[in-house]
Write an enzyme that holds these catalytic residues in place. Structure first.
Site, PDB file in Angstrom:
ATOM      1  N   PRO A   1       0.825  -1.208   0.000  1.00  0.00           N
ATOM      2  CA  PRO A   1       0.000   0.000   0.000  1.00  0.00           C
ATOM      3  C   PRO A   1       0.863   1.263   0.000  1.00  0.00           C
ATOM      4  O   PRO A   1       1.896   1.326   0.663  1.00  0.00           O
ATOM      5  CB  PRO A   1      -0.790  -0.104   1.304  1.00  0.00           C
ATOM      6  CG  PRO A   1       0.081  -0.924   2.210  1.00  0.00           C
ATOM      7  CD  PRO A   1       0.856  -1.857   1.321  1.00  0.00           C
ATOM      8  N   GLY A   2       0.455   2.255  -0.760  1.00  0.00           N
ATOM      9  CA  GLY A   2       1.126   3.551  -0.747  1.00  0.00           C
ATOM     10  C   GLY A   2       0.149   4.603  -0.276  1.00  0.00           C
ATOM     11  O   GLY A   2       0.224   5.122   0.831  1.00  0.00           O
TER      12      GLY A   2
ATOM     13  N   CYS B   1       1.003  29.471 -16.270  1.00  0.00           N
ATOM     14  CA  CYS B   1       0.377  29.844 -17.535  1.00  0.00           C
ATOM     15  C   CYS B   1      -0.156  28.640 -18.284  1.00  0.00           C
ATOM     16  O   CYS B   1       0.347  28.289 -19.359  1.00  0.00           O
ATOM     17  CB  CYS B   1       1.380  30.589 -18.395  1.00  0.00           C
ATOM     18  SG  CYS B   1       2.046  31.994 -17.528  1.00  0.00           S
ATOM     19  N   GLU B   2      -1.126  27.951 -17.703  1.00  0.00           N
ATOM     20  CA  GLU B   2      -1.793  26.831 -18.347  1.00  0.00           C
ATOM     21  C   GLU B   2      -3.204  26.812 -17.780  1.00  0.00           C
ATOM     22  O   GLU B   2      -3.363  26.914 -16.560  1.00  0.00           O
ATOM     23  CB  GLU B   2      -1.163  25.486 -17.939  1.00  0.00           C
ATOM     24  CG  GLU B   2       0.292  25.338 -18.223  1.00  0.00           C
ATOM     25  CD  GLU B   2       0.586  24.174 -19.151  1.00  0.00           C
ATOM     26  OE1 GLU B   2      -0.372  23.527 -19.647  1.00  0.00           O
ATOM     27  OE2 GLU B   2       1.765  23.935 -19.385  1.00  0.00           O
TER      28      GLU B   2
ATOM     29  N   ARG C   1      -1.999  16.232  -9.190  1.00  0.00           N
ATOM     30  CA  ARG C   1      -3.100  15.269  -9.309  1.00  0.00           C
ATOM     31  C   ARG C   1      -4.375  15.859  -9.919  1.00  0.00           C
ATOM     32  O   ARG C   1      -4.985  15.224 -10.773  1.00  0.00           O
ATOM     33  CB  ARG C   1      -3.399  14.607  -7.962  1.00  0.00           C
ATOM     34  CG  ARG C   1      -2.201  13.821  -7.390  1.00  0.00           C
ATOM     35  CD  ARG C   1      -2.560  13.010  -6.165  1.00  0.00           C
ATOM     36  NE  ARG C   1      -3.510  11.974  -6.505  1.00  0.00           N
ATOM     37  CZ  ARG C   1      -4.793  12.024  -6.286  1.00  0.00           C
ATOM     38  NH1 ARG C   1      -5.336  13.042  -5.675  1.00  0.00           N
ATOM     39  NH2 ARG C   1      -5.575  11.047  -6.669  1.00  0.00           N
TER      40      ARG C   1
ATOM     41  N   TYR D   1      -5.032  13.769 -13.215  1.00  0.00           N
ATOM     42  CA  TYR D   1      -6.037  12.706 -13.101  1.00  0.00           C
ATOM     43  C   TYR D   1      -7.448  13.257 -12.881  1.00  0.00           C
ATOM     44  O   TYR D   1      -8.342  12.494 -12.513  1.00  0.00           O
ATOM     45  CB  TYR D   1      -5.749  11.811 -11.887  1.00  0.00           C
ATOM     46  CG  TYR D   1      -4.360  11.260 -11.754  1.00  0.00           C
ATOM     47  CD1 TYR D   1      -3.850  10.348 -12.687  1.00  0.00           C
ATOM     48  CD2 TYR D   1      -3.564  11.598 -10.671  1.00  0.00           C
ATOM     49  CE1 TYR D   1      -2.581   9.814 -12.535  1.00  0.00           C
ATOM     50  CE2 TYR D   1      -2.290  11.064 -10.511  1.00  0.00           C
ATOM     51  CZ  TYR D   1      -1.807  10.175 -11.447  1.00  0.00           C
ATOM     52  OH  TYR D   1      -0.557   9.645 -11.287  1.00  0.00           O
TER      53      TYR D   1
HETATM   54  C1  PLP Z   1       1.821   2.264  -7.371  1.00  0.00           C
HETATM   55  C2  PLP Z   1       2.054   0.884  -6.896  1.00  0.00           C
HETATM   56  C3  PLP Z   1       1.674   0.503  -5.603  1.00  0.00           C
HETATM   57  C4  PLP Z   1       0.978   1.433  -4.645  1.00  0.00           C
HETATM   58  O1  PLP Z   1      -0.298   1.786  -5.045  1.00  0.00           O
HETATM   59  P1  PLP Z   1      -1.248   2.609  -4.036  1.00  0.00           P
HETATM   60  O2  PLP Z   1      -2.466   2.857  -4.818  1.00  0.00           O
HETATM   61  O3  PLP Z   1      -0.539   3.854  -3.685  1.00  0.00           O
HETATM   62  O4  PLP Z   1      -1.495   1.746  -2.855  1.00  0.00           O
HETATM   63  C5  PLP Z   1       1.976  -0.781  -5.191  1.00  0.00           C
HETATM   64  N1  PLP Z   1       2.593  -1.662  -6.015  1.00  0.00           N
HETATM   65  C6  PLP Z   1       2.962  -1.334  -7.267  1.00  0.00           C
HETATM   66  C7  PLP Z   1       3.635  -2.337  -8.116  1.00  0.00           C
HETATM   67  C8  PLP Z   1       2.709  -0.054  -7.750  1.00  0.00           C
HETATM   68  O5  PLP Z   1       3.060   0.260  -9.001  1.00  0.00           O
END
Ligand code: PLP
Length: 421
Positions: free
Chosen positions: A276-277, A346-347, A314, A318
């Site tokens: 998880p990130g 400037c965008e 972001r 996105y």
């Molecule tokens: C980006 C990524 C993550 C983390 O994704 P999250 O949405 O931030 O949890 C984990 N594993 C891989 C291989 C990724 O590319």
């Protein structure tokens, strides 16, 4: 839950007033809460308590060394996707046996570096890649522990730029070809199969795509074991979403995710890795900016702030939503104004939000972008020659600048003018 709350009308990060940080470091800046980061690691550890497991923080979501050190000291592993991220994990004191290397384009130099740290595992994504790793490891006289990232062909139902588990994108090996690929890898020198890896996308707000993918991984585990491979680890990727829009979103909780993991793959007795990130760092950070001008437009008013798309990309990249709130809490009952909130670049794409209702703001007022701790500072650039903005970490009543704002001299000093001009 996070630790950014109003106290006596002023937004705080834990026990520190945002106004105090702003006065010291200037705007714009990112600020992270140590307590929130720790809490999130704890939630995943709890959710996976039923298994041997390792939570590998996706370094790409927030790679500040202080953040990595804090998480690493709690026992977290790190999921890295480049030699630079690997160096960061090592510099933060994370041992190699807690580092997993993902990504479609690992170079031979990066493989060497990772092998020299005897990392826990390489997640492999293509035939040329595993051939290269076999050659590099053999040359060094070492063995690389590997998992193959399989592409389960499920629709993660998230933004197309962050969906990775469909058969038509660049990630992983089609799951139908996995048995053949594992047989090839088992025959190569320098590689040892330890598990299977899957990651289907980011900001998933529903468990169903995960469930479908993990069921396929469970079936594959059984098939590979029948073929004689030792599958002892399952790396189930990251991707669990967070509530960016507090009033609307309610993505699944880590505990529900952990239960689903147990239901789908628990019976296999594998060690579970997750990556998880966003769920760890996203709501652990905010970006603070101040109003430069309130510009009265013909159709609407613009809030021109000192942060821009180069600081937080972001929204323009996105079409992502961030809650934007005043640092000094609005007086209850005050009539709201409608603003487009934009940066100075400037965008036209330098727009953070359209038609947001906020209590009326004036020049120099501070605003905070919630949920900016993931894919914020790491994606920043110096477009328009705007120096990277600082990062601050709060823990209780202490705070520290964990990345200073470069001076203009430092920024300019990176360029050189050749003598022959
Ligand atoms: C980006 C990524 C993550 C983390 O994704 P999250 O949405 O931030 O949890 C984990 N594993 C891989 C291989 C990724 O590319």
């Amino acid at each position: 839950m996070d630790h950014f709350l109003y106290r006596e009308g002023v937004l705080h990060a834990e026990d520190v007033a945002i106004t105090e940080i702003a006065a010291q470091v200037g705007t714009p800046f990112y600020v992270y809460s140590a307590a929130t980061l720790k809490r999130h690691i704890g939630l995943f550890n709890e959710a996976l308590a039923w298994a041997d497991h390792l939570v590998c923080f996706a370094v790409k979501s927030n790679s500040n060394l202080a953040v990595l050190k804090l998480l690493g000291d709690m026992g977290a592993g790190m999921d890295v996707v480049s030699g630079g991220e690997l160096r960061r994990a090592v510099a933060a004191g994370v041992p190699g046996d807690r580092i997993v290397f993902s990504g479609v384009g690992k170079t031979r130099e990066e493989m060497q570096l990772a092998l020299s740290h005897d990392i826990r595992q390489f997640n492999l994504e293509s035939e040329p890649e595993y051939r290269a790793l076999s050659a590099v490891a053999s040359e060094m006289g070492v063995t690389a522990r590997v998992a193959v990232r399989v592409n389960p062909d499920v629709d993660a139902k998230t933004h197309e730029k962050i969906s990775t588990g469909k058969s038509d994108n660049k990630f992983g090996i089609p799951i139908d070809r996995a048995r053949e690929v594992y047989a090839e890898i088992a025959a190569l020198p320098g590689l040892k199969v330890v598990g299977i890896d899957v990651h289907i996308g980011s900001q998933l707000t529903d468990l169903e795509p995960f469930r479908l993918a993990y069921q396929k991984v469970a079936e594959l585990t059984e098939a590979l074991r029948e073929d004689g491979h030792e599958i002892t680890r399952l790396d189930l990727g990251g991707g669990l979403g967070i509530p960016y829009e507090r009033s609307n979103d309610a993505p699944p909780l880590p505990i529900e995710y952990g239960q689903m993991v147990q239901d789908t793959v628990g019976y296999l007795g594998c060690e579970i890795e997750i990556e998880p990130g966003r769920l760890i760092s996203g709501n652990a950070g905010i970006m603070v900016s101040s109003v430069i001008y309130v510009k009265q437009g013909e159709a609407r008013d613009f809030l021109i702030i000192d942060a821009a798309m180069n600081d937080l990309v972001r929204p323009s990249m996105y079409a992502a939503y961030h809650d934007i709130i005043p640092v000094n809490e609005a007086t209850p009952g005050v009539e709201q104004a409608e603003y487009d909130i934009v940066g100075p670049i400037c965008e036209t794409g330098d727009t953070f939000a359209k038609s947001r209702n906020l209590a009326p703001l004036k020049d120099d007022d501070l605003v905070a972008f919630r949920s900016a701790g993931a894919y914020g500072a790491v994606m920043a650039s110096e477009y328009n020659s705007r120096p990277l903005i600082p990062e601050v970490l709060v823990s209780g009543d202490q705070f520290a600048v964990i990345r200073a704002r470069p001076t203009y001299e430092e920024m300019l000093a990176r360029d050189t003018i050749p003598e022959w001009i």
